[in-house]
Design a protein around this motif. Structure first.
Motif, PDB file in Angstrom:
ATOM      1  N   LEU A 181      21.717  17.011 -15.023  1.00  0.00           N
ATOM      2  CA  LEU A 181      21.669  18.474 -15.100  1.00  0.00           C
ATOM      3  C   LEU A 181      21.829  19.106 -13.723  1.00  0.00           C
ATOM      4  N   SER A 182      21.233  18.475 -12.703  1.00  0.00           N
ATOM      5  CA  SER A 182      21.340  19.036 -11.355  1.00  0.00           C
ATOM      6  C   SER A 182      22.759  18.964 -10.824  1.00  0.00           C
ATOM      7  N   ILE A 183      23.491  17.934 -11.204  1.00  0.00           N
ATOM      8  CA  ILE A 183      24.890  17.827 -10.795  1.00  0.00           C
ATOM      9  C   ILE A 183      25.734  18.899 -11.491  1.00  0.00           C
ATOM     10  N   MET A 184      25.426  19.132 -12.766  1.00  0.00           N
ATOM     11  CA  MET A 184      26.192  20.105 -13.545  1.00  0.00           C
ATOM     12  C   MET A 184      25.879  21.553 -13.145  1.00  0.00           C
ATOM     13  N   LEU A 185      24.592  21.817 -12.849  1.00  0.00           N
ATOM     14  CA  LEU A 185      24.168  23.210 -12.678  1.00  0.00           C
ATOM     15  C   LEU A 185      23.618  23.529 -11.286  1.00  0.00           C
TER      16      LEU A 185
ATOM     17  N   LYS B 176      12.497  11.507  -6.598  1.00  0.00           N
ATOM     18  CA  LYS B 176      11.309  11.463  -7.456  1.00  0.00           C
ATOM     19  C   LYS B 176      11.568  10.766  -8.784  1.00  0.00           C
ATOM     20  N   GLN B 177      12.820  10.668  -9.207  1.00  0.00           N
ATOM     21  CA  GLN B 177      13.126   9.971 -10.457  1.00  0.00           C
ATOM     22  C   GLN B 177      12.827   8.486 -10.345  1.00  0.00           C
ATOM     23  N   LYS B 178      12.944   7.951  -9.110  1.00  0.00           N
ATOM     24  CA  LYS B 178      12.678   6.531  -8.875  1.00  0.00           C
ATOM     25  C   LYS B 178      11.281   6.322  -8.302  1.00  0.00           C
ATOM     26  N   TYR B 179      10.952   7.151  -7.321  1.00  0.00           N
ATOM     27  CA  TYR B 179       9.683   7.000  -6.610  1.00  0.00           C
ATOM     28  C   TYR B 179       8.700   8.037  -7.145  1.00  0.00           C
ATOM     29  N   HIS B 180       7.914   7.621  -8.128  1.00  0.00           N
ATOM     30  CA  HIS B 180       7.070   8.552  -8.868  1.00  0.00           C
ATOM     31  C   HIS B 180       5.921   9.124  -8.037  1.00  0.00           C
ATOM     32  N   LYS B 181       5.564   8.437  -6.945  1.00  0.00           N
ATOM     33  CA  LYS B 181       4.511   8.944  -6.066  1.00  0.00           C
ATOM     34  C   LYS B 181       5.096   9.275  -4.705  1.00  0.00           C
ATOM     35  N   LEU B 182       6.077  10.153  -4.715  1.00  0.00           N
ATOM     36  CA  LEU B 182       6.725  10.549  -3.469  1.00  0.00           C
ATOM     37  C   LEU B 182       5.773  11.468  -2.693  1.00  0.00           C
TER      38      LEU B 182
ATOM     39  N   LYS C 210       0.824  -1.217   0.000  1.00  0.00           N
ATOM     40  CA  LYS C 210       0.000   0.000   0.000  1.00  0.00           C
ATOM     41  C   LYS C 210       0.856   1.264   0.000  1.00  0.00           C
ATOM     42  N   GLY C 211       2.027   1.169   0.605  1.00  0.00           N
ATOM     43  CA  GLY C 211       2.914   2.317   0.674  1.00  0.00           C
ATOM     44  C   GLY C 211       4.292   1.868   1.128  1.00  0.00           C
ATOM     45  N   LEU C 212       5.283   2.649   0.774  1.00  0.00           N
ATOM     46  CA  LEU C 212       6.679   2.309   1.063  1.00  0.00           C
ATOM     47  C   LEU C 212       7.343   3.471   1.772  1.00  0.00           C
ATOM     48  N   HIS C 213       7.984   3.196   2.914  1.00  0.00           N
ATOM     49  CA  HIS C 213       8.734   4.221   3.648  1.00  0.00           C
ATOM     50  C   HIS C 213      10.189   3.786   3.714  1.00  0.00           C
ATOM     51  N   VAL C 214      11.092   4.655   3.256  1.00  0.00           N
ATOM     52  CA  VAL C 214      12.517   4.324   3.236  1.00  0.00           C
ATOM     53  C   VAL C 214      13.315   5.436   3.906  1.00  0.00           C
ATOM     54  N   ASN C 215      14.475   5.064   4.439  1.00  0.00           N
ATOM     55  CA  ASN C 215      15.383   6.060   4.991  1.00  0.00           C
ATOM     56  C   ASN C 215      16.761   5.972   4.334  1.00  0.00           C
ATOM     57  N   PHE C 216      16.784   5.366   3.152  1.00  0.00           N
ATOM     58  CA  PHE C 216      18.004   5.253   2.349  1.00  0.00           C
ATOM     59  C   PHE C 216      17.528   5.061   0.927  1.00  0.00           C
ATOM     60  N   ALA C 217      17.988   5.893   0.001  1.00  0.00           N
ATOM     61  CA  ALA C 217      17.479   5.796  -1.370  1.00  0.00           C
ATOM     62  C   ALA C 217      18.511   6.286  -2.374  1.00  0.00           C
ATOM     63  N   PRO C 218      19.648   5.592  -2.483  1.00  0.00           N
ATOM     64  CA  PRO C 218      20.644   6.011  -3.472  1.00  0.00           C
ATOM     65  C   PRO C 218      20.091   5.882  -4.880  1.00  0.00           C
ATOM     66  N   PRO C 219      20.388   6.828  -5.755  1.00  0.00           N
ATOM     67  CA  PRO C 219      19.852   6.759  -7.130  1.00  0.00           C
ATOM     68  C   PRO C 219      20.384   5.527  -7.847  1.00  0.00           C
ATOM     69  N   SER C 220      19.485   4.768  -8.469  1.00  0.00           N
ATOM     70  CA  SER C 220      19.896   3.523  -9.125  1.00  0.00           C
ATOM     71  C   SER C 220      20.279   3.730 -10.582  1.00  0.00           C
ATOM     72  N   LYS C 221      19.657   4.724 -11.221  1.00  0.00           N
ATOM     73  CA  LYS C 221      19.948   4.950 -12.635  1.00  0.00           C
ATOM     74  C   LYS C 221      19.871   6.446 -12.917  1.00  0.00           C
ATOM     75  N   PRO C 222      21.020   7.112 -13.122  1.00  0.00           N
ATOM     76  CA  PRO C 222      21.008   8.565 -13.343  1.00  0.00           C
ATOM     77  C   PRO C 222      20.212   8.938 -14.594  1.00  0.00           C
ATOM     78  N   GLY C 223      19.249   9.853 -14.421  1.00  0.00           N
ATOM     79  CA  GLY C 223      18.488  10.373 -15.548  1.00  0.00           C
ATOM     80  C   GLY C 223      18.937  11.782 -15.881  1.00  0.00           C
ATOM     81  N   LEU C 224      18.304  12.349 -16.894  1.00  0.00           N
ATOM     82  CA  LEU C 224      18.686  13.689 -17.339  1.00  0.00           C
ATOM     83  C   LEU C 224      18.547  14.734 -16.231  1.00  0.00           C
ATOM     84  N   PRO C 225      17.421  14.734 -15.457  1.00  0.00           N
ATOM     85  CA  PRO C 225      17.303  15.732 -14.387  1.00  0.00           C
ATOM     86  C   PRO C 225      18.437  15.638 -13.373  1.00  0.00           C
ATOM     87  N   MET C 226      18.847  14.404 -13.057  1.00  0.00           N
ATOM     88  CA  MET C 226      19.936  14.219 -12.097  1.00  0.00           C
ATOM     89  C   MET C 226      21.251  14.745 -12.655  1.00  0.00           C
TER      90      MET C 226
END
Length: 456
Positions: free
Chosen positions: A259-263, A412-418, A241-257
Motif C-alpha cells: 500500500l505504501s508503494i502504491m499510495l 517494522k514489518q520485520k523488526y517488531h520491536k524497533l 539482547k538486542g540487534l543493531h543493523v545498518n542495512f535492512a532490505p525488506p525480505s517479504k513484502p506485506g500489505l502495508p509495504m
C-alpha cells in the motif's frame, strides 16, 4: 459442568495455539559439519588458539611479480567509473600498491588487536576479540558481536572498535567487541561442503559467543552481517539482547509495504514517509528500472557461477583490487561513478582499502566469499527466516547513500520491536568503515535505551 469443560477445552486450545505460535517465531536449525570428509568420531576440539597475521618475503615477491605482469587495457574515453574501475586511476592505485604501500606495517596494525581461532562444526573460525582497558566502577562491559559483509572484512570495524571499547565520554557505555570473519572470508576456514548459508553462519557465531562465555550479548551487522545477525536473533531471541543493523532490505513484502508503494507518494504522512523516503523510493521510472540493473550484475554472477569468475580474481591481484575497490566507490555513493578516481579517497585511505584487498589476496578467499551468494540465493528467496519476524529489540541506522532504502514502516514489518530508527546525516554501504563515529553514536543510543528498559 458442560460450561466448565468447554472453558477448559478453550483454554487448553488457546494455550496450545500460543505455544505453537511462539514456537514458530523461532528459527530452527541443525548442527552441521563443514570440514573435509565425514565428521570425526571424537568430540570437536573446543580449544581457543591465539592467531597472528603474518607475511613473508616470498608472499610479497609473488604479489609484485603478478602485479608487474598485469596486461593493461585502457578505459574508454570519458567513461570515468561508469564501465567499472577506470584504467587511468587503476594505474595510480597499482603504482601505489607496488611501490609505496607497506603491507608489513599494515600487518602490525592488524595485530594491534588480539586475534584468535577456534574450530566449530569443522571450520577454523577466526575472530578479533577486544576487551576494554578499563571499565567504570560498578558497571560491566557490554558484549557486542559485529559481523561484516562482502567485499568487506573484520577490518571494516577497526575504526569503530576503539570508540566502543575506550569511549572518550565517561557517560558512554563501554563495550567488549568480537569481530569474526564469516567462514569462507578472510582468515576463517572455508566450508568444504555445499549449503553453508547465513543461518549456518549465525549458528556458528552463536556457538562462538557462548564458547567465549557470553550467555547474552548484542549484535551488529551490515550487508551479509545484517542477515547473519538477524538470523542469530531469530535462532535464539533469548540470547541476543538486542540487534543493531545498518542495512535492512525488506525480505517479504506485506500489505502495508504494498500500500505504501502504491499510495505513498500521494499520501506520505499516512505511511510516515519523510522527504528522504520520497526521494529514495519514488525516483523517475527510468532510474527505478536501470539502477538495479547497473549495480547487481556481480550478484547474479556470484549467485550462479562464483567459481568461474573467481578463478581469474584469485590469480590476478590487480583484477581482484579492481573488482573489490569498485564496490567501495559506487556503494559509497552512486555519484562517484562520474569521477575519474571513483571518489575512493574522499571517504577512505588507500592504505585501508588495500589492506582489505590484501586480506582477500593473502588468504585466497575470494572464491569462497563469492560462494556465500550462491548458498543463500540458490535456496530461493522464500526461506523460513524470511517469513519470521525479529522479536528482539532492534536499532536501525538508515544511511542516506545505502544501496537500498528502507523506510521505518518497512523496517517494522520485520523488526517488531524497533526501538530506534535513525536517519543518518551521511554515509553509504560501508558505514562502519566510512563513518565510525556516527555508527558508534547510534549503537550507544540504541543500547542505552534497551539497557534502561531492562533495568526497569
Amino acid at each position: 459442568m458442560f460450561t466448565e469443560v468447554l472453558l477448559g477445552l478453550l483454554s487448553a486450545g488457546l494455550i496450545f495455539f500460543l505455544l505453537r505460535r511462539n514456537r514458530k517465531q523461532v528459527l530452527e536449525t541443525e548442527d552441521g559439519w563443514w570440514g573435509p570428509g565425514v565428521p570425526p568420531d571424537a568430540e570437536e576440539d573446543t580449544t581457543i588458539h591465539p592467531f597472528e597475521v603474518t607475511t613473508s618475503n616470498e608472499e610479497l615477491e609473488d604479489l609484485y611479480r603478478r602485479i608487474d605482469q598485469t596486461r593493461p587495457v585502457p578505459s574508454l574515453e570519458d567513461s570515468q567509473f561508469n564501465y567499472g574501475f577506470n584504467f587511468q586511476y587503476l594505474k595510480k592505485v597499482v603504482s601505489y600498491w607496488r611501490n609505496e604501500f607497506d603491507w608489513r606495517r599494515q600487518v602490525d596494525k592488524l595485530n594491534r588487536y588480539p586475534h584468535f581461532k577456534t574450530s566449530i562444526e569443522g571450520i577454523d573460525v577466526h575472530y578479533v576479540h577486544v576487551k576494554p582497558k578499563k571499565v567504570p566502577e560498578g558497571t560491566s562491559a557490554v558484549p557486542l558481536i559485529a559481523v561484516h559483509g562482502w567485499p568487506g572484512s573484520f577490518y571494516e570495524f577497526y575504526g569503530l572498535i576503539p570508540l566502543l571499547t575506550d569511549p572518550s565520554d565517561p557517560e558512554e557505555l563501554v563495550f567488549e567487541v568480537v569481530c569474526p570473519s564469516i567462514p569462507g572470508y578472510g582468515f576463517s576456514g572455508a566450508p568444504h561442503k555445499k549449503g553453508f548459508d547465513s543461518v549456518c553462519a549465525a549458528r556458528i557465531f552463536l556457538k562462538l559467543m557462548k564458547r567465549l562465555g557470553f550467555q547474552q550479548f548484542y549484535a551488529q551487522g551490515g550487508d551479509w552481517g545484517w542477515l547473519v545477525t538477524t538470523n542469530m536473533a531469530q535462532l535464539e531471541p533469548e540470547t541476543v539482547k538486542g540487534l543493531h543493523v545498518n542495512f535492512a532490505p525488506p525480505s517479504k513484502p506485506g500489505l502495508p509495504m504494498v500500500l505504501s508503494i502504491m499510495l505513498g507518494r500521494r499520501f506520505p504522512k499516512l505511511f510516515g514517509f519523510t522527504n528522504m523516503d520520497i526521494e529514495r523510493l519514488f525516483p523517475r521510472m527510468e532510474k527505478q528500472v536501470v539502477e538495479p540493473i547497473k549495480e547487481t550484475g556481480y550478484m547474479h554472477i556470484q549467485a550462479t557461477k562464483p567459481d568461474t569468475a573467481g578463478r581469474g580474481l584469485n590469480d590476478s591481484p590487480v583484477g581482484l583490487a579492481a573488482y573489490i575497490l569498485e564496490k567501495f566507490s559506487t556503494w559509497t555513493s552512486h555519484d562517484f561513478r562520474d569521477l575519474e578516481d571513483g571518489g575512493l579517497t574522499r571517504k577512505f585511505s588507500l592504505d585501508d582499502l588495500l589492506t582489505n584487498v590484501m586480506i582477500y589476496w593473502t588468504s585466497g578467499c575470494i572464491i569462497s566469499s563469492m560462494r556465500f551468494y550462491k548458498e543463500n540465493f540458490g535456496k530461493g528467496l522464500d526461506q523460513p527466516h524470511s517469513k519470521l519476524p525479529v522479536l528482539v529489540p532492534t536499532g536501525y541506522a538508515c544511511f542516506p547513500n545505502e544501496l537500498m532504502h528502507t523506510p521505518e514502516l518497512w523496517a517494522k514489518q520485520k523488526y517488531h520491536k524497533l526501538v530506534t530508527f535513525t536517519p543518518m546525516a551521511r554515509g553509504g554501504h560501508f558505514a562502519a568503515m566510512e563513518e565510525p563515529q556516527l555508527m558508534a553514536e547510534d549503537i550507544q543510543k540504541f543500547i542505552k535505551i534497551v539497557e534502561k528498559k531492562k533495568k526497569r
